[in-house]
Design an enzyme around this catalytic site. Structure first.
Site, PDB file in Angstrom:
ATOM      1  N   HIS A 227      -3.617  -1.616  -4.157  1.00 38.36           N
ATOM      2  CA  HIS A 227      -2.660  -2.399  -3.374  1.00 38.36           C
ATOM      3  C   HIS A 227      -1.262  -1.882  -3.667  1.00 38.36           C
ATOM      4  O   HIS A 227      -0.942  -1.558  -4.796  1.00 38.36           O
ATOM      5  CB  HIS A 227      -2.764  -3.870  -3.772  1.00 38.36           C
ATOM      6  CG  HIS A 227      -2.062  -4.798  -2.836  1.00 38.36           C
ATOM      7  ND1 HIS A 227      -2.698  -5.375  -1.762  1.00 38.36           N
ATOM      8  CD2 HIS A 227      -0.791  -5.240  -2.798  1.00 38.36           C
ATOM      9  CE1 HIS A 227      -1.841  -6.149  -1.108  1.00 38.36           C
ATOM     10  NE2 HIS A 227      -0.669  -6.087  -1.715  1.00 38.36           N
TER      11      HIS A 227
ATOM     12  N   SER B 273      -0.419 -13.855  -5.202  1.00 35.76           N
ATOM     13  CA  SER B 273      -0.752 -13.457  -3.833  1.00 35.76           C
ATOM     14  C   SER B 273      -1.645 -12.204  -3.847  1.00 35.76           C
ATOM     15  O   SER B 273      -2.711 -12.165  -3.225  1.00 35.76           O
ATOM     16  CB  SER B 273       0.556 -13.189  -3.055  1.00 35.76           C
ATOM     17  OG  SER B 273       0.335 -12.404  -1.918  1.00 35.76           O
TER      18      SER B 273
HETATM   19  N1  URA Z   1       2.248  -8.000  -1.116  1.00 35.96           N
HETATM   20  C1  URA Z   1       1.445  -9.092  -1.073  1.00 35.96           C
HETATM   21  O1  URA Z   1       0.303  -9.017  -0.651  1.00 35.96           O
HETATM   22  N2  URA Z   1       1.920 -10.264  -1.504  1.00 35.96           N
HETATM   23  C2  URA Z   1       3.174 -10.421  -1.974  1.00 35.96           C
HETATM   24  O2  URA Z   1       3.537 -11.507  -2.353  1.00 35.96           O
HETATM   25  C3  URA Z   1       3.999  -9.285  -2.010  1.00 35.96           C
HETATM   26  C4  URA Z   1       3.520  -8.070  -1.566  1.00 35.96           C
END
Ligand code: URA
Length: 409
Positions: free
Chosen positions: A81, A182
């Site tokens: 990610h 998140s």
């Molecule tokens: N990317 C995400 O998925 N969530 C966030 O809060 C920030 C970046």
């Protein structure tokens, strides 16, 4: 009750699991209102959260939707990610590399946010490419070709969708506990065994300082330990755009150039190889050096590019129909010298003004527009040289691009 919870956080006190559950699930069910949740988010932003609160919030997020299980697929599932940046198309390069080395890659990607582009928007510039695969299709494709890049299903962490949209408009996006819960909730619910996070820091990123990036990194590793997931992080620069292309089709084309081995020596390629090596090292339990050699080899022998073609074909995309606008303007050097800086935020703003992303919810994205950096930081230029090419669609560039390049004369 709700007011008591908000007030407790406003005073900097620790909320219990039960209190967090009441207010967050109340919000998802429509009982807690936008302005109440905004107020709590701002209190979290200002006062932070303890680890116990963050672990609890991550669990509440995960439990808000389905948790996917890919244990029937052989191999360690490593997910990656990025916290988001300008020109960040790394997923398009590293997912095929990692899959071509025998590691299953299930990537559920998102759309752009603010000035930063999303992988799903980029893939939609390939006409026909299906971004809404169902769970059964994901499994079948994984078994067939070991790689899937699709949009997040609606049932994956719906809490994050709701809270993120509110954070976006209440100046609470850059809260470290909120970013961590998140991201980690989506990765855990998405079925990842191991997780690699690319934390961007700089002018074009959510986090502006290395200290904040380190804090986020340590926190995500602690959340990983709590949930028994190995987490590794890379902190990478986002003061300068990543690579040469900013804009959807242009970025897909640049990813293809890297996979074909035609673009080999810039920061973007180095970051892709670094991230891919980390993922291969995690997936195969080998050293990063050994993994790096395999990464270089699969690009050299064409298997990574072939994996990308297989991915596009399986998801019904047609690369021959991808469009890059033929209407262009150029940015030229006003003096001779060496390029010292390319301002990521200014490039992001210019790209958005062309239509690479959405400025309002009703906007449509123009996949054919964007910016191509003909010159990168450190390049020697002469007065009049083309520094960048702007690909224009229906919207003319509406912001000045004078401050994008800084040249040391
Ligand atoms: N990317 C995400 O998925 N969530 C966030 O809060 C920030 C970046």
């Amino acid at each position: 009750m709700i007011l008591d919870i908000i007030n407790k956080k406003r005073l900097g006190k620790e909320l219990t699991y039960q209190e967090l559950d009441t207010i967050f699930n109340g919000y998802l069910e429509g009982e807690v209102l936008d302005y109440q949740m905004s107020s709590l988010l701002m209190a979290i932003c200002i006062n932070g959260m303890s680890d116990e609160e963050i672990f609890a919030l991550t669990k509440i997020f995960i439990d808000s939707g389905d948790v996917l299980d890919f244990s029937m697929i052989d191999g360690v599932k490593v997910d990656k990610h990025s916290t988001g940046g300008i020109g960040d198309k790394t997923t398009l390069v590293i997912a095929p590399i990692v899959a071509s080395l025998g590691i299953p890659v299930i990537k559920m990607s998102g759309r752009g946010l603010g000035y930063t582009g999303g992988t799903i928007d980029k893939l939609e510039s390939i006409p026909g490419y299906r971004i809404n695969l169902k769970e059964g299709e994901i499994l079948k494709q994984l078994q067939d070709i070991q790689i899937v890049i699709t949009g997040q299903t609606a049932s994956l962490v719906p809490m994050d969708k709701a809270i993120y949209a509110l954070r976006d408009v209440t100046a609470t996006v850059s809260s470290i506990p909120l970013i961590a819960s998140s991201i980690m909730s989506k990765k855990i619910a998405g079925g990842a065994d191991k997780i690699l996070i690319d934390i961007k820091v700089g002018r074009g990123a959510l986090l502006q300082t290395k200290q904040d990036a380190k804090e986020l990194s340590d926190l995500m590793i602690r959340i990983g330990k709590f949930y028994q997931r190995e987490v590794r992080t890379i902190i990478s620069d986002m003061n300068v755009p990543l690579g040469r292309a900013i804009g959807n089709s242009l970025e897909v084309q640049e990813a293809i150039d890297v996979l074909k081995g035609e673009e080999t020596d810039n920061e973007f390629v180095r970051l892709c190889f670094d991230l891919a090596s980390e993922m291969v090292s995690m997936g195969k339990n080998i050293s990063k050096e050994e993994a790096y050699e395999q990464v270089v080899e699969c690009v050299k022998n064409g298997s990574a590019y072939q994996k990308f073609l297989d991915l596009v074909a399986h998801q019904k995309g047609d690369l021959t129909k991808m469009k890059i606008s033929s209407k262009t303007k150029t940015i030229e050097a006003k003096s001779s010298g060496i390029i010292k800086k390319i301002d990521a935020l200014e490039v992001g703003k210019l790209a958005l003004s062309l239509g690479t992303g959405k400025e309002t919810l009703d906007d449509t994205i123009d996949h054919s527009v964007g910016i191509y950096l003909n010159k990168l930081v450190g390049d020697k230029v002469k007065k009049g040289d083309v520094l960048a090419t702007i690909y224009i669609g229906k919207k003319e560039p509406s912001i000045s691009y004078d401050s994008i390049f800084t040249i040391d004369v």
